[in-house]
Write an enzyme that holds these catalytic residues in place. Structure first.
Site, PDB file in Angstrom:
ATOM      1  N   CYS A 115       4.171 -12.896   5.603  1.00  0.00           N
ATOM      2  CA  CYS A 115       2.930 -13.302   6.498  1.00  0.00           C
ATOM      3  C   CYS A 115       1.529 -13.164   5.732  1.00  0.00           C
ATOM      4  O   CYS A 115       1.592 -12.097   5.160  1.00  0.00           O
ATOM      5  CB  CYS A 115       3.288 -12.517   7.758  1.00  0.00           C
ATOM      6  SG  CYS A 115       4.761 -12.691   8.560  1.00  0.00           S
ATOM      7  N   CYS A 118      -0.650  -9.952   6.094  1.00  0.00           N
ATOM      8  CA  CYS A 118      -0.054  -8.797   6.210  1.00  0.00           C
ATOM      9  C   CYS A 118       0.271  -8.273   4.718  1.00  0.00           C
ATOM     10  O   CYS A 118       0.776  -8.912   3.861  1.00  0.00           O
ATOM     11  CB  CYS A 118       1.414  -8.815   6.665  1.00  0.00           C
ATOM     12  SG  CYS A 118       2.438  -7.445   6.428  1.00  0.00           S
ATOM     13  N   GLY A 167       8.470  -3.925   6.499  1.00  0.00           N
ATOM     14  CA  GLY A 167       9.628  -4.484   6.625  1.00  0.00           C
ATOM     15  C   GLY A 167       9.821  -5.000   8.093  1.00  0.00           C
ATOM     16  O   GLY A 167       9.039  -4.993   8.831  1.00  0.00           O
ATOM     17  N   SER A 199       9.742  -3.797  16.611  1.00  0.00           N
ATOM     18  CA  SER A 199       8.798  -4.829  16.371  1.00  0.00           C
ATOM     19  C   SER A 199       9.519  -5.875  15.604  1.00  0.00           C
ATOM     20  O   SER A 199       9.766  -5.484  14.520  1.00  0.00           O
ATOM     21  CB  SER A 199       7.378  -4.527  16.010  1.00  0.00           C
ATOM     22  OG  SER A 199       6.493  -5.546  15.725  1.00  0.00           O
ATOM     23  N   HIS A 222       0.774 -13.637  16.792  1.00  0.00           N
ATOM     24  CA  HIS A 222      -0.336 -13.858  16.325  1.00  0.00           C
ATOM     25  C   HIS A 222      -0.654 -15.219  16.415  1.00  0.00           C
ATOM     26  O   HIS A 222      -1.735 -15.600  15.927  1.00  0.00           O
ATOM     27  CB  HIS A 222       0.148 -13.452  14.718  1.00  0.00           C
ATOM     28  CG  HIS A 222       0.694 -12.155  14.588  1.00  0.00           C
ATOM     29  ND1 HIS A 222       0.037 -11.003  15.082  1.00  0.00           N
ATOM     30  CD2 HIS A 222       1.555 -11.677  13.780  1.00  0.00           C
ATOM     31  CE1 HIS A 222       0.741  -9.966  14.732  1.00  0.00           C
ATOM     32  NE2 HIS A 222       1.464 -10.355  14.016  1.00  0.00           N
ATOM     33  N   CYS A 339      -0.624  -1.310   7.463  1.00  0.00           N
ATOM     34  CA  CYS A 339       0.665  -1.398   6.954  1.00  0.00           C
ATOM     35  C   CYS A 339       0.807  -1.625   5.564  1.00  0.00           C
ATOM     36  O   CYS A 339       0.140  -2.845   5.192  1.00  0.00           O
ATOM     37  CB  CYS A 339       1.540  -2.368   7.784  1.00  0.00           C
ATOM     38  SG  CYS A 339       3.118  -2.308   7.248  1.00  0.00           S
TER      39      CYS A 339
END
Ligand code: SF4
Length: 348
Positions: A115, A118, A167, A199, A222, A339
């Site tokens: 993504c 991210c 992950g 999640s 998102h 993250c």
């Protein structure tokens, strides 16, 4: 031959191994008591005979993680970076509050789903974590809190676990389910399923299997239009919103429980009126709630955060449309708590 992992062993298997060593029945309880406290090194299990401690160390992988870095934020958040035996690095975050303390665990080293907003997605994929590698993250935080407790008013006892670190948990479902078994078992940590959240980006085939387990579900949504979600969450090309919608409708929910739809707000990308209208159409009110997450920029990111004031305006507008919506309070900002950022710091 690969050694079995000690952490995550169920009571019966451990009791059978101990019986085969000629040990009395109560030893299983003693070993499990240490593991529950986060003590994984047999040398520190001081009520066991020395010979048994040596055999445990010899025959099992006891602690699969090496702590490489630990950062503490002014608001009590702690972030940890661990190295696996493979050399890959993962992160774990402790998010303390007054009433609860949550550990956010990684389930994979890196991630394949890429993504673009991210940071973990930019690190590539280094492999699935075993159940013990997932659980050892929590054990390490327990030991850290025992050695260096948080000051008041933070709660030092771990009460909640979220699979929201590095992950995609549903891409490593067997190990994630084995970890959840230990987390919830009376001979394990005994945490209620209601205090565990998984999640996912929405791997539709695996959602049904997770539904049988009864933990909380969060979806990294998102975007609520396929065209935009294909870009922000590329796995949407395989499991578009209509398929995700059907899987969420079928997801079993206990009374008064809900599914959380995570929505990272990216300025000018997914925070416009049309995006919010699409979100309102997607949400099943009463069954799902929206968690708006201010984007935490990382070096090289090509997105900017929606201003916080605008995020609150959006939440208020969603509420006015009958959608339960909140804005996640940013935590640990002084230690790069988004993250992937600590692992990337090492990789850089
Ligand atoms: S948001 Fe989740 S699925 Fe997407 S790249 Fe990051 S870790 Fe992977």
């Amino acid at each position: 031959m690969k050694k079995p992992e000690l952490l995550g062993q169920d009571e019966a298997a451990l009791a059978a191994w101990l019986a085969a060593q000629g040990e009395p029945r109560y030893r299983a309880r003693q070993v499990l008591d240490w593991l529950r406290k986060g003590v994984l090194n047999p040398a520190a299990m001081t009520n066991l005979p020395k010979a048994l401690r040596a055999r445990l160390a010899e025959q099992f992988v006891c602690d699969p993680l090496v702590l490489e870095a630990r950062e503490c934020a002014a608001d009590g958040v702690r972030k940890y970076r661990f190295r696996l035996a493979s050399g890959a690095r993962i992160e774990t975050v402790l998010i303390p509050e007054r009433e609860r303390s949550t550990v956010c665990v990684s389930s994979q080293a890196g991630c394949v789903y890429a993504c673009p907003f991210c940071h973990t997605g930019t690190l590539g994929f280094r492999g699935n974590l075993t159940a013990a590698e997932i659980l050892a993250q929590i054990a390490a935080v327990q030991r850290d809190l025992a050695r260096d407790p948080l000051p008041a008013p933070w709660r030092n006892e771990i009460t909640h676990i979220v699979f929201m670190g590095m992950g995609e948990p549903l891409a490593n479902l067997a190990h994630v389910l084995a970890a959840i078994r230990w987390l919830t078992a009376p001979w394990g940590l005994g945490i209620s399923k209601r205090r565990i959240t998984v999640s996912t980006v929405g791997l539709v085939p695996q959602l049904a299997r997770l539904g049988d387990v009864g933990v909380n579900l969060a979806i990294s949504l998102h975007a609520a239009r396929d065209e935009l979600r294909n870009e922000l969450v590329p796995v949407n090309r395989s499991y578009p919103l209509a398929r995700l919608r059907a899987a969420l409708n079928a997801y079993p929910l206990a009374p008064k429980r809900h599914i959380t739809l995570e929505y990272v707000l990216l300025a000018g990308i997914n925070d416009r009126k049309a995006d919010m209208e699409a979100l309102v159409r997607f949400v099943r009110k009463g069954r799902e709630r929206v968690n708006l997450i201010p984007f935490n920029p990382w070096p090289g990111a090509s997105y900017a955060p929606t201003p916080l004031a605008r995020a609150h305006e959006i939440a208020a507008w969603l509420v006015a449309q009958g959608v339960r919506a909140t804005v996640r309070r940013p935590r640990g900002q002084d230690i790069l708590a988004a993250c992937g950022q600590l692992a990337a710091k090492e990789a850089a």
